[in-house]
Scaffold this motif. Structure first.
Motif, PDB file in Angstrom:
ATOM      1  N   ASP A   1       7.407   5.998  -1.445  1.00 47.97           N
ATOM      2  CA  ASP A   1       6.546   6.622  -2.459  1.00 47.97           C
ATOM      3  C   ASP A   1       5.123   6.822  -1.963  1.00 47.97           C
ATOM      4  O   ASP A   1       4.392   7.653  -2.492  1.00 47.97           O
ATOM      5  CB  ASP A   1       6.521   5.777  -3.744  1.00 47.97           C
ATOM      6  CG  ASP A   1       7.869   5.747  -4.449  1.00 47.97           C
ATOM      7  OD1 ASP A   1       8.735   6.580  -4.122  1.00 47.97           O
ATOM      8  OD2 ASP A   1       8.058   4.889  -5.329  1.00 47.97           O
ATOM      9  N   GLY A   2       4.679   6.035  -0.996  1.00 54.65           N
ATOM     10  CA  GLY A   2       3.314   6.146  -0.496  1.00 54.65           C
ATOM     11  C   GLY A   2       2.294   5.659  -1.507  1.00 54.65           C
ATOM     12  O   GLY A   2       1.128   6.026  -1.450  1.00 54.65           O
ATOM     13  N   THR A   3       2.749   4.853  -2.447  1.00 58.69           N
ATOM     14  CA  THR A   3       1.881   4.321  -3.496  1.00 58.69           C
ATOM     15  C   THR A   3       2.365   2.915  -3.820  1.00 58.69           C
ATOM     16  O   THR A   3       3.056   2.301  -3.020  1.00 58.69           O
ATOM     17  CB  THR A   3       1.908   5.257  -4.729  1.00 58.69           C
ATOM     18  OG1 THR A   3       0.973   4.777  -5.687  1.00 58.69           O
ATOM     19  CG2 THR A   3       3.279   5.353  -5.349  1.00 58.69           C
ATOM     20  N   VAL A   4       2.053   2.419  -4.987  1.00 57.57           N
ATOM     21  CA  VAL A   4       2.454   1.073  -5.376  1.00 57.57           C
ATOM     22  C   VAL A   4       3.830   1.112  -6.057  1.00 57.57           C
ATOM     23  O   VAL A   4       4.025   1.838  -7.029  1.00 57.57           O
ATOM     24  CB  VAL A   4       1.407   0.447  -6.329  1.00 57.57           C
ATOM     25  CG1 VAL A   4       1.852  -0.920  -6.792  1.00 57.57           C
ATOM     26  CG2 VAL A   4       0.053   0.362  -5.628  1.00 57.57           C
ATOM     27  N   SER A   5       4.762   0.320  -5.521  1.00 55.18           N
ATOM     28  CA  SER A   5       6.077   0.121  -6.130  1.00 55.18           C
ATOM     29  C   SER A   5       6.236  -1.382  -6.316  1.00 55.18           C
ATOM     30  O   SER A   5       6.104  -2.131  -5.352  1.00 55.18           O
ATOM     31  CB  SER A   5       7.189   0.647  -5.224  1.00 55.18           C
ATOM     32  OG  SER A   5       7.045   2.035  -5.021  1.00 55.18           O
ATOM     33  N   VAL A   6       6.497  -1.831  -7.558  1.00 55.85           N
ATOM     34  CA  VAL A   6       6.564  -3.268  -7.834  1.00 55.85           C
ATOM     35  C   VAL A   6       7.692  -3.599  -8.801  1.00 55.85           C
ATOM     36  O   VAL A   6       8.326  -2.715  -9.365  1.00 55.85           O
ATOM     37  CB  VAL A   6       5.226  -3.798  -8.429  1.00 55.85           C
ATOM     38  CG1 VAL A   6       4.098  -3.697  -7.418  1.00 55.85           C
ATOM     39  CG2 VAL A   6       4.859  -3.055  -9.703  1.00 55.85           C
ATOM     40  N   ALA A   7       7.905  -4.879  -9.010  1.00 51.88           N
ATOM     41  CA  ALA A   7       8.827  -5.435 -10.000  1.00 51.88           C
ATOM     42  C   ALA A   7      10.258  -4.910  -9.878  1.00 51.88           C
ATOM     43  O   ALA A   7      10.850  -4.466 -10.863  1.00 51.88           O
ATOM     44  CB  ALA A   7       8.282  -5.217 -11.418  1.00 51.88           C
ATOM     45  N   PRO A   8      10.860  -4.985  -8.692  1.00 50.54           N
ATOM     46  CA  PRO A   8      12.251  -4.516  -8.571  1.00 50.54           C
ATOM     47  C   PRO A   8      13.220  -5.439  -9.287  1.00 50.54           C
ATOM     48  O   PRO A   8      13.048  -6.653  -9.301  1.00 50.54           O
ATOM     49  CB  PRO A   8      12.487  -4.540  -7.063  1.00 50.54           C
ATOM     50  CG  PRO A   8      11.577  -5.596  -6.546  1.00 50.54           C
ATOM     51  CD  PRO A   8      10.350  -5.536  -7.433  1.00 50.54           C
TER      52      PRO A   8
END
Length: 191
Positions: free
Chosen positions: A164-171
């Motif tokens: 994504d090139g951004t913030v990815s959290v909480a999988p």
């Protein structure tokens, strides 16, 4: 750098997490000196991965040749691009068989096969489900951004699954082993 704080198993969101504590007295010594492997890298990888999985399960300790509570015999061989593992696990005192089964897969999937065999051995001997086949989803910053990564339970086979090139959290694991997570791709949190 990977942050393991945000990881989940293969269970769906509705499943309960069970913790199994192994008392030292419940740990079994396993003799795997009777398990033969071919000289191929795939067979050697299978054997090493299986040994590590059994040790990491918490249920087994390595016994010296000719000793131990239980024995693992059989072989792992590469034949025409396929790895075949023939496994026999039995109680040394009573000769009671716990497992007598063959497993096979393409050589490229040899680590997954070893994880499956380890889980089958844990289940056959202890009656508890193993976790070697589990996979973990986690947040990592290897690219400089928070992306999601997937790995085997022993940390091998790490692969980046978002870009994504951004913030990815909480999988989290969703229905059908789908991974659900929060992304800031559009500048605000979205699932």
């Amino acid at each position: 750098m990977l942050a393991f704080a945000l990881c989940a198993g293969v269970a769906s969101a509705q499943d309960e997490v069970r913790v199994v504590k192994v008392r030292k007295s419940a740990k079994r010594s396993i003799n795997w000196s009777g398990f033969q492997t071919g000289s191929s890298p795939a067979a050697q990888t299978f054997h090493k991965t299986l040994q590590n999985d059994l040790r990491n399960s918490g249920w087994f300790s390595k016994a010296h040749a000719g000793k131990g509570d239980i024995s693992l015999t059989g072989s792992a061989r590469l034949n025409g691009g396929q790895v075949r593992a023939d496994c026999r696990v039995y109680d040394n005192a009573t000769q009671r068989p716990y497992l007598n089964r063959s497993f096979s897969t393409e050589a490229a999937n040899v680590r997954r096969l070893a994880h499956q065999v380890a889980d089958a051995i844990v289940a056959a001997v202890t009656g508890h489900e193993g976790f070697a086949s589990a996979r973990f989803v986690m947040v990592g910053t290897k690219t400089g951004k928070k992306e999601l990564y997937l790995a085997d339970s022993d940390g091998h086979s790490l692969q980046q699954i978002t870009r994504d090139g951004t913030v990815s959290v909480a999988p989290k694991w969703g229905a059908g082993n789908q991974i659900v997570y929060t992304s800031y791709l559009n500048r605000f949190p979205d699932v």
